[in-house]
Write a protein that holds these residues in place. Structure first.
Motif, mmCIF file in Angstrom:
data_model
loop_
_atom_site.group_PDB
_atom_site.id
_atom_site.type_symbol
_atom_site.label_atom_id
_atom_site.label_comp_id
_atom_site.label_asym_id
_atom_site.label_seq_id
_atom_site.Cartn_x
_atom_site.Cartn_y
_atom_site.Cartn_z
ATOM 1 N N LEU A 6 0.838 -1.200 0.000
ATOM 2 C CA LEU A 6 0.000 0.000 0.000
ATOM 3 C C LEU A 6 0.872 1.250 0.000
ATOM 4 O O LEU A 6 1.689 1.439 0.896
ATOM 5 C CB LEU A 6 -0.904 0.020 1.234
ATOM 6 N N LEU A 33 -1.415 -1.253 -4.386
ATOM 7 C CA LEU A 33 -2.472 -0.241 -4.402
ATOM 8 C C LEU A 33 -1.821 1.102 -4.139
ATOM 9 O O LEU A 33 -1.037 1.245 -3.195
ATOM 10 C CB LEU A 33 -3.524 -0.512 -3.329
ATOM 11 N N LEU A 35 -2.356 5.620 -4.373
ATOM 12 C CA LEU A 35 -3.211 6.795 -4.526
ATOM 13 C C LEU A 35 -2.324 7.928 -5.008
ATOM 14 O O LEU A 35 -1.154 8.023 -4.619
ATOM 15 C CB LEU A 35 -3.889 7.150 -3.202
ATOM 16 N N ASN A 47 -7.010 8.234 3.005
ATOM 17 C CA ASN A 47 -6.627 7.101 2.154
ATOM 18 C C ASN A 47 -7.354 5.821 2.537
ATOM 19 O O ASN A 47 -7.760 5.053 1.679
ATOM 20 C CB ASN A 47 -5.107 6.906 2.105
ATOM 21 N N SER A 48 -7.556 5.610 3.813
ATOM 22 C CA SER A 48 -8.245 4.389 4.254
ATOM 23 C C SER A 48 -9.680 4.362 3.745
ATOM 24 O O SER A 48 -10.166 3.326 3.279
ATOM 25 C CB SER A 48 -8.211 4.279 5.772
ATOM 26 N N TRP A 51 -9.658 3.746 -0.148
ATOM 27 C CA TRP A 51 -9.415 2.339 -0.480
ATOM 28 C C TRP A 51 -10.551 1.438 -0.047
ATOM 29 O O TRP A 51 -10.944 0.525 -0.770
ATOM 30 C CB TRP A 51 -8.101 1.868 0.130
ATOM 31 N N GLU A 55 -11.652 -0.207 -3.304
ATOM 32 C CA GLU A 55 -10.800 -1.380 -3.521
ATOM 33 C C GLU A 55 -11.075 -2.522 -2.544
ATOM 34 O O GLU A 55 -10.189 -3.330 -2.259
ATOM 35 C CB GLU A 55 -9.317 -0.978 -3.416
ATOM 36 N N LEU A 59 -8.565 -5.547 -1.264
ATOM 37 C CA LEU A 59 -8.128 -5.573 0.136
ATOM 38 C C LEU A 59 -8.500 -6.866 0.844
ATOM 39 O O LEU A 59 -7.804 -7.300 1.750
ATOM 40 C CB LEU A 59 -8.710 -4.382 0.892
ATOM 41 N N THR A 72 0.159 5.627 5.023
ATOM 42 C CA THR A 72 -1.091 4.876 5.045
ATOM 43 C C THR A 72 -1.703 4.944 6.442
ATOM 44 O O THR A 72 -1.022 4.680 7.431
ATOM 45 C CB THR A 72 -0.829 3.406 4.666
#
Length: 105
Positions: A6, A33, A35, A47-48, A51, A55, A59, A72
């Motif tokens: 990540l 993954l 960003l 970001n969390s 995702w 995604e 994940l 992250t």
């Protein structure tokens, strides 16, 4: 071994690190993954959420290990995607203020 990598703020130096790592360890089955490196404050906090919403399938796939850059928001991501909690995890600190070169001013 399957590794989820990540990179929450995938700026040029972070991209070089991730690509170099994956090239150095070709025996690992990598899932990356990223960003984009924009909206710094939002990217660090959001970001969390990005995702988890965009995604989730990726994940929740089957991995052996999780490697995340320090940008992250790992605790929030694990709260949003509990399947990540079972993975052994390493966090990579690309830069830190303790070892960052000082200025002459």
């Amino acid at each position: 071994m399957r590794c989820l990598l990540l990179s929450a703020y995938h700026a040029q130096s972070h991209a070089a690190w991730a690509e170099g790592l994956m090239a150095a360890l070709p025996e690992v089955d990598w899932t990356l993954l990223t960003l984009p490196p924009r909206y710094f404050s939002w990217r660090l906090r959001g970001n969390s959420l990005s995702w988890a919403m965009l995604e989730r399938e990726v994940l929740e796939a089957d991995y052996d290990v999780l490697l995340a850059s320090s940008m992250t928001d790992l605790s929030a991501l694990r709260g949003l995607c509990p399947a990540l909690c079972r993975l052994p995890t390493a966090v990579y600190f690309h830069e830190n203020q303790f070892a960052y070169p000082g200025s002459d001013r």
